[in-house]
Design a protein around this motif. Structure first.
Motif, PDB file in Angstrom:
ATOM      1  N   ALA A  64      48.652  42.291  49.535  1.00 40.62           N
ATOM      2  CA  ALA A  64      49.464  42.037  48.340  1.00 40.62           C
ATOM      3  C   ALA A  64      49.527  43.282  47.451  1.00 40.62           C
ATOM      4  O   ALA A  64      50.586  43.593  46.891  1.00 40.62           O
ATOM      5  CB  ALA A  64      48.907  40.849  47.567  1.00 40.62           C
ATOM      6  N   PHE A  65      48.436  44.002  47.332  1.00 43.22           N
ATOM      7  CA  PHE A  65      48.420  45.241  46.547  1.00 43.22           C
ATOM      8  C   PHE A  65      49.315  46.297  47.192  1.00 43.22           C
ATOM      9  O   PHE A  65      50.111  46.949  46.509  1.00 43.22           O
ATOM     10  CB  PHE A  65      46.980  45.757  46.408  1.00 43.22           C
ATOM     11  N   GLU A  66      49.196  46.450  48.510  1.00 37.69           N
ATOM     12  CA  GLU A  66      50.010  47.439  49.224  1.00 37.69           C
ATOM     13  C   GLU A  66      51.500  47.118  49.141  1.00 37.69           C
ATOM     14  O   GLU A  66      52.338  48.027  49.145  1.00 37.69           O
ATOM     15  CB  GLU A  66      49.571  47.512  50.681  1.00 37.69           C
ATOM     16  N   LYS A  67      51.839  45.831  49.038  1.00 34.86           N
ATOM     17  CA  LYS A  67      53.243  45.413  48.942  1.00 34.86           C
ATOM     18  C   LYS A  67      53.721  45.294  47.496  1.00 34.86           C
ATOM     19  O   LYS A  67      54.811  44.785  47.235  1.00 34.86           O
ATOM     20  CB  LYS A  67      53.435  44.055  49.643  1.00 34.86           C
ATOM     21  N   ASN A  68      52.879  45.730  46.547  1.00 33.63           N
ATOM     22  CA  ASN A  68      53.193  45.686  45.109  1.00 33.63           C
ATOM     23  C   ASN A  68      53.411  44.271  44.582  1.00 33.63           C
ATOM     24  O   ASN A  68      54.184  44.070  43.647  1.00 33.63           O
ATOM     25  CB  ASN A  68      54.384  46.588  44.774  1.00 33.63           C
ATOM     26  N   ASN A  71      48.920  44.190  41.016  1.00 32.31           N
ATOM     27  CA  ASN A  71      48.762  45.585  40.596  1.00 32.31           C
ATOM     28  C   ASN A  71      47.307  46.032  40.495  1.00 32.31           C
ATOM     29  O   ASN A  71      47.033  47.072  39.923  1.00 32.31           O
ATOM     30  CB  ASN A  71      49.481  45.837  39.273  1.00 32.31           C
ATOM     31  N   LYS A  72      46.381  45.242  41.034  1.00 35.34           N
ATOM     32  CA  LYS A  72      44.973  45.626  41.026  1.00 35.34           C
ATOM     33  C   LYS A  72      44.422  45.575  42.441  1.00 35.34           C
ATOM     34  O   LYS A  72      44.652  44.618  43.168  1.00 35.34           O
ATOM     35  CB  LYS A  72      44.162  44.693  40.132  1.00 35.34           C
ATOM     36  N   LYS A  73      43.677  46.618  42.800  1.00 31.37           N
ATOM     37  CA  LYS A  73      43.019  46.650  44.099  1.00 31.37           C
ATOM     38  C   LYS A  73      41.590  46.158  43.924  1.00 31.37           C
ATOM     39  O   LYS A  73      40.891  46.577  43.002  1.00 31.37           O
ATOM     40  CB  LYS A  73      43.029  48.063  44.681  1.00 31.37           C
ATOM     41  N   TYR A  74      41.167  45.255  44.793  1.00 32.84           N
ATOM     42  CA  TYR A  74      39.841  44.658  44.713  1.00 32.84           C
ATOM     43  C   TYR A  74      38.947  45.176  45.828  1.00 32.84           C
ATOM     44  O   TYR A  74      39.419  45.507  46.907  1.00 32.84           O
ATOM     45  CB  TYR A  74      39.935  43.131  44.841  1.00 32.84           C
ATOM     46  N   ASP A  75      37.656  45.211  45.545  1.00 32.78           N
ATOM     47  CA  ASP A  75      36.655  45.327  46.596  1.00 32.78           C
ATOM     48  C   ASP A  75      35.925  43.979  46.615  1.00 32.78           C
ATOM     49  O   ASP A  75      36.189  43.110  45.779  1.00 32.78           O
ATOM     50  CB  ASP A  75      35.704  46.508  46.370  1.00 32.78           C
ATOM     51  N   LEU A  76      35.037  43.788  47.560  1.00 30.80           N
ATOM     52  CA  LEU A  76      34.403  42.485  47.728  1.00 30.80           C
ATOM     53  C   LEU A  76      33.626  42.059  46.482  1.00 30.80           C
ATOM     54  O   LEU A  76      33.716  40.909  46.051  1.00 30.80           O
ATOM     55  CB  LEU A  76      33.502  42.498  48.960  1.00 30.80           C
ATOM     56  N   LYS A  77      32.911  42.984  45.878  1.00 28.09           N
ATOM     57  CA  LYS A  77      32.114  42.645  44.696  1.00 28.09           C
ATOM     58  C   LYS A  77      33.005  42.236  43.519  1.00 28.09           C
ATOM     59  O   LYS A  77      32.774  41.203  42.885  1.00 28.09           O
ATOM     60  CB  LYS A  77      31.232  43.831  44.301  1.00 28.09           C
ATOM     61  N   SER A  78      34.025  43.023  43.226  1.00 27.53           N
ATOM     62  CA  SER A  78      34.905  42.700  42.101  1.00 27.53           C
ATOM     63  C   SER A  78      35.696  41.418  42.364  1.00 27.53           C
ATOM     64  O   SER A  78      35.983  40.661  41.437  1.00 27.53           O
ATOM     65  CB  SER A  78      35.841  43.863  41.780  1.00 27.53           C
ATOM     66  N   LEU A  79      36.021  41.152  43.624  1.00 22.77           N
ATOM     67  CA  LEU A  79      36.723  39.917  43.955  1.00 22.77           C
ATOM     68  C   LEU A  79      35.852  38.701  43.670  1.00 22.77           C
ATOM     69  O   LEU A  79      36.315  37.729  43.065  1.00 22.77           O
ATOM     70  CB  LEU A  79      37.147  39.924  45.424  1.00 22.77           C
ATOM     71  N   LYS A  80      34.607  38.743  44.097  1.00 25.31           N
ATOM     72  CA  LYS A  80      33.705  37.609  43.866  1.00 25.31           C
ATOM     73  C   LYS A  80      33.479  37.382  42.370  1.00 25.31           C
ATOM     74  O   LYS A  80      33.407  36.236  41.916  1.00 25.31           O
ATOM     75  CB  LYS A  80      32.377  37.804  44.598  1.00 25.31           C
ATOM     76  N   ILE A  81      33.407  38.448  41.597  1.00 26.09           N
ATOM     77  CA  ILE A  81      33.265  38.307  40.146  1.00 26.09           C
ATOM     78  C   ILE A  81      34.524  37.683  39.553  1.00 26.09           C
ATOM     79  O   ILE A  81      34.463  36.758  38.746  1.00 26.09           O
ATOM     80  CB  ILE A  81      32.965  39.677  39.485  1.00 26.09           C
ATOM     81  N   ARG A  82      35.690  38.144  39.973  1.00 22.65           N
ATOM     82  CA  ARG A  82      36.985  37.648  39.465  1.00 22.65           C
ATOM     83  C   ARG A  82      37.242  36.196  39.849  1.00 22.65           C
ATOM     84  O   ARG A  82      37.857  35.435  39.117  1.00 22.65           O
ATOM     85  CB  ARG A  82      38.098  38.548  40.005  1.00 22.65           C
ATOM     86  N   ASP A  83      36.718  35.780  40.991  1.00 22.46           N
ATOM     87  CA  ASP A  83      37.020  34.448  41.520  1.00 22.46           C
ATOM     88  C   ASP A  83      36.084  33.360  41.002  1.00 22.46           C
ATOM     89  O   ASP A  83      36.179  32.235  41.423  1.00 22.46           O
ATOM     90  CB  ASP A  83      36.979  34.493  43.059  1.00 22.46           C
ATOM     91  N   LYS A  84      35.218  33.662  40.092  1.00 19.08           N
ATOM     92  CA  LYS A  84      34.292  32.643  39.567  1.00 19.08           C
ATOM     93  C   LYS A  84      34.990  31.607  38.757  1.00 19.08           C
ATOM     94  O   LYS A  84      35.982  31.743  38.196  1.00 19.08           O
ATOM     95  CB  LYS A  84      33.205  33.287  38.735  1.00 19.08           C
TER      96      LYS A  84
END
Length: 84
Positions: A64-68, A71-84
């Motif tokens: 989704a980021f690559e296809k615009n 507008n935010k690129k996630y790594d596994l750690k930031s994704l788990k924090i964001r998905d709480k």
């Protein structure tokens, strides 16, 4: 742990969802991830957010980021924090 493939029939979103794109991508990730179960006190329970789910969710968000689409690129750690 054990897993079983479950086919999702639909994804339901609310119109006033605060972050509807993120929520849609989250639910799509559920649709492509098998349900994992683990035994707790002689009862099998579904592990909704397994490691496999987060691997799939990260892949979906990266595309989704690559296809615009987002507008935010996630790594596994930031994704788990964001998905709480």
């Amino acid at each position: 742990m054990r897993f079983r493939q479950v086919v999702s029939e639909y994804i339901q979103l609310e119109e006033n969802e605060k972050d509807i794109i993120f929520t849609l991508l989250h639910e799509i990730s559920h649709a492509i991830t098998p349900y994992f179960e683990r035994k707790v006190k002689d009862k099998w329970i579904i592990v909704d957010h397994s490691d496999k789910f987060y691997d799939n969710f990260l892949t979906v968000l990266t595309i989704a980021f690559e296809k615009n689409i987002i507008n935010k690129k996630y790594d596994l750690k930031s994704l788990k924090i964001r998905d709480k």
